[in-house]
Scaffold this active site. Sequence first.
Site, PDB file in Angstrom:
ATOM      1  N   ASP A  54       0.842  -1.194   0.000  1.00  0.00           N
ATOM      2  CA  ASP A  54       0.000   0.000   0.000  1.00  0.00           C
ATOM      3  C   ASP A  54       0.880   1.247   0.000  1.00  0.00           C
ATOM      4  O   ASP A  54       2.028   1.217   0.457  1.00  0.00           O
ATOM      5  CB  ASP A  54      -0.945   0.014   1.199  1.00  0.00           C
ATOM      6  CG  ASP A  54      -0.220  -0.023   2.537  1.00  0.00           C
ATOM      7  OD1 ASP A  54       0.706  -0.852   2.685  1.00  0.00           O
ATOM      8  OD2 ASP A  54      -0.567   0.777   3.433  1.00  0.00           O
ATOM      9  N   ASP A  63       9.108   3.246  -1.104  1.00  0.00           N
ATOM     10  CA  ASP A  63       8.280   2.952   0.071  1.00  0.00           C
ATOM     11  C   ASP A  63       6.985   2.263  -0.360  1.00  0.00           C
ATOM     12  O   ASP A  63       5.971   2.920  -0.525  1.00  0.00           O
ATOM     13  CB  ASP A  63       7.988   4.255   0.814  1.00  0.00           C
ATOM     14  CG  ASP A  63       7.175   4.074   2.071  1.00  0.00           C
ATOM     15  OD1 ASP A  63       7.225   2.979   2.656  1.00  0.00           O
ATOM     16  OD2 ASP A  63       6.478   5.022   2.471  1.00  0.00           O
ATOM     17  N   GLU A  85       0.106  -0.837   5.909  1.00  0.00           N
ATOM     18  CA  GLU A  85       1.123  -0.187   6.732  1.00  0.00           C
ATOM     19  C   GLU A  85       0.894   1.308   6.847  1.00  0.00           C
ATOM     20  O   GLU A  85       1.141   1.907   7.896  1.00  0.00           O
ATOM     21  CB  GLU A  85       2.520  -0.464   6.150  1.00  0.00           C
ATOM     22  CG  GLU A  85       3.671  -0.060   7.060  1.00  0.00           C
ATOM     23  CD  GLU A  85       4.117   1.382   6.877  1.00  0.00           C
ATOM     24  OE1 GLU A  85       4.862   1.884   7.741  1.00  0.00           O
ATOM     25  OE2 GLU A  85       3.728   2.016   5.873  1.00  0.00           O
ATOM     26  N   GLU A  86       0.415   1.923   5.771  1.00  0.00           N
ATOM     27  CA  GLU A  86       0.254   3.377   5.770  1.00  0.00           C
ATOM     28  C   GLU A  86      -1.010   3.829   6.504  1.00  0.00           C
ATOM     29  O   GLU A  86      -1.191   5.028   6.726  1.00  0.00           O
ATOM     30  CB  GLU A  86       0.213   3.903   4.324  1.00  0.00           C
ATOM     31  CG  GLU A  86       1.439   3.583   3.488  1.00  0.00           C
ATOM     32  CD  GLU A  86       2.686   4.331   3.924  1.00  0.00           C
ATOM     33  OE1 GLU A  86       2.625   5.045   4.940  1.00  0.00           O
ATOM     34  OE2 GLU A  86       3.721   4.205   3.253  1.00  0.00           O
ATOM     35  N   HIS A 112       6.885   9.417   0.846  1.00  0.00           N
ATOM     36  CA  HIS A 112       5.698  10.272   1.014  1.00  0.00           C
ATOM     37  C   HIS A 112       5.841  11.635   0.342  1.00  0.00           C
ATOM     38  O   HIS A 112       4.974  12.493   0.502  1.00  0.00           O
ATOM     39  CB  HIS A 112       5.356  10.483   2.506  1.00  0.00           C
ATOM     40  CG  HIS A 112       5.011   9.225   3.233  1.00  0.00           C
ATOM     41  ND1 HIS A 112       4.410   9.219   4.474  1.00  0.00           N
ATOM     42  CD2 HIS A 112       5.172   7.912   2.914  1.00  0.00           C
ATOM     43  CE1 HIS A 112       4.224   7.965   4.873  1.00  0.00           C
ATOM     44  NE2 HIS A 112       4.688   7.160   3.940  1.00  0.00           N
TER      45      HIS A 112
END
Length: 463
Positions: free
Chosen positions: A85, A114, A148-149, A436
């Site tokens: 994700d 990421d 995870e996010e 991000h």
Amino acid sequence: MELNQQIEQYKNDLIQSVQELIRIKSVQGEAQEGKPFGADVDEALNKALSIAEKMGFRTVNLDGYIGYAEYGEGEDYVGVLGHLDVVPEGDGWIYPPYAAEIHDGKIYGRGTMDDKAPILAALYGLKAIKDLQLHLKRKVRVIFGTNEESGCQEMEHYLAREKPPVSGFTPDAEYPIIYAEKGITFFDLVKNLEQKHEEDVVIKSMKGGQRANMVPDYCEAQVVAKDSAQIIKTVQEFAEITGYTIFAEPQDSGVIIKSKGVSAHGSLPHLGKNAIMQMMQLLGKLSLGDNDAANFIAFLNKYVGMETDGKSFGVDLEDKESGKLSFNVGTISLENNEVRLGLNLRYPVTYNLEDMMDLIYKRLEGTGIGVELNLHQKPLYFSVDHPLIKSLQKVYTEQTGMEATLLAIGGGTYAKEMPNIVAFGPILPGEEDLDHQANEYIKIEHLVLNAKIYAHAIHELAK
């Protein structure tokens, strides 16, 4: 160096697999049957498992929550944990965020660092071990997380059905090795505003900050005053003396005071300027009288101020492994006869939650201020002599030629969600961290290097 030579042969396939995953916009969406985090995240999970199946690995999809590719035999296993994700792309991209275009030796796109590309690098590292038929004592699982996010709910699902690995790593941070992660707490200080007096100045409402784990860059208070002009003058003089960006504007019903600061991550509050605590200092200069709101503000000014280590509050814990406790005032709201202050404290790894909370309760005695604990993550800490740490240090130094220093951080990595693992890469020392951020990319040479490092790490841990 057989493993490295084998991985070089996979270079084009690895790039293609990364591109296939990056082109899936796997941001959490609305839950559907069998797709708890939305259709796009589910598509990414199925794509990763399909790539693994084509490599000849046994794959398992646990109800759409999480999946893994497995190789080897035995009860115990080494785990490599990554996630598929991603956070939303945001603005400011020079290349499309989901096109996986290659420019100047870099693959651009959300998830390139990421964490899609790194977990695929680990998968190709395991493929090299399989294709070379290297002997392993333990089974290996490459685990594909999906949340995870947005809360790591997939890990609860996994650990309720599968036992944890005996050792492993997550390629979701930076090199060399993060061996210590502070304990993380989010909680609110809450006080009912029962005692009131009609004073020259009354705080009608206050709002500041976005999240407890961010240094707030803005706070505003609505103030009712008999002499609005005097309030504005006081604010102007305060701003000149302190250098804070704080100002007041007249309103029909009084004055709006606005405080502007500089945001930073809650794990590094000393890098920001706290707009809420600037506001507290200013309000402490006004004629608020003797009431609950005034007493709450006075308490904060006396025991917090602009400190970021909790010293005046009495919680200035520190150890040689991870340094000082960090103390961040992240949010505030004052309305409906209640004031609520959101805090993010991160405590050193050799302490526990009770060590810190006992000190907090002691400071709050007799104030009428309550505590509501919202979240707690225990510290992650491995001894410098732990076999996992020693093995990863050996591999990192051999594959990069650089010293494998150990890192202690205030942030929390994916490693906290799975027992017996640490964060290991993929960002190399000196490289910019674009997680991000717009224009996230991974250098192709570093993608391949990561695959080599992870292949050797897996072999070292599983042999």
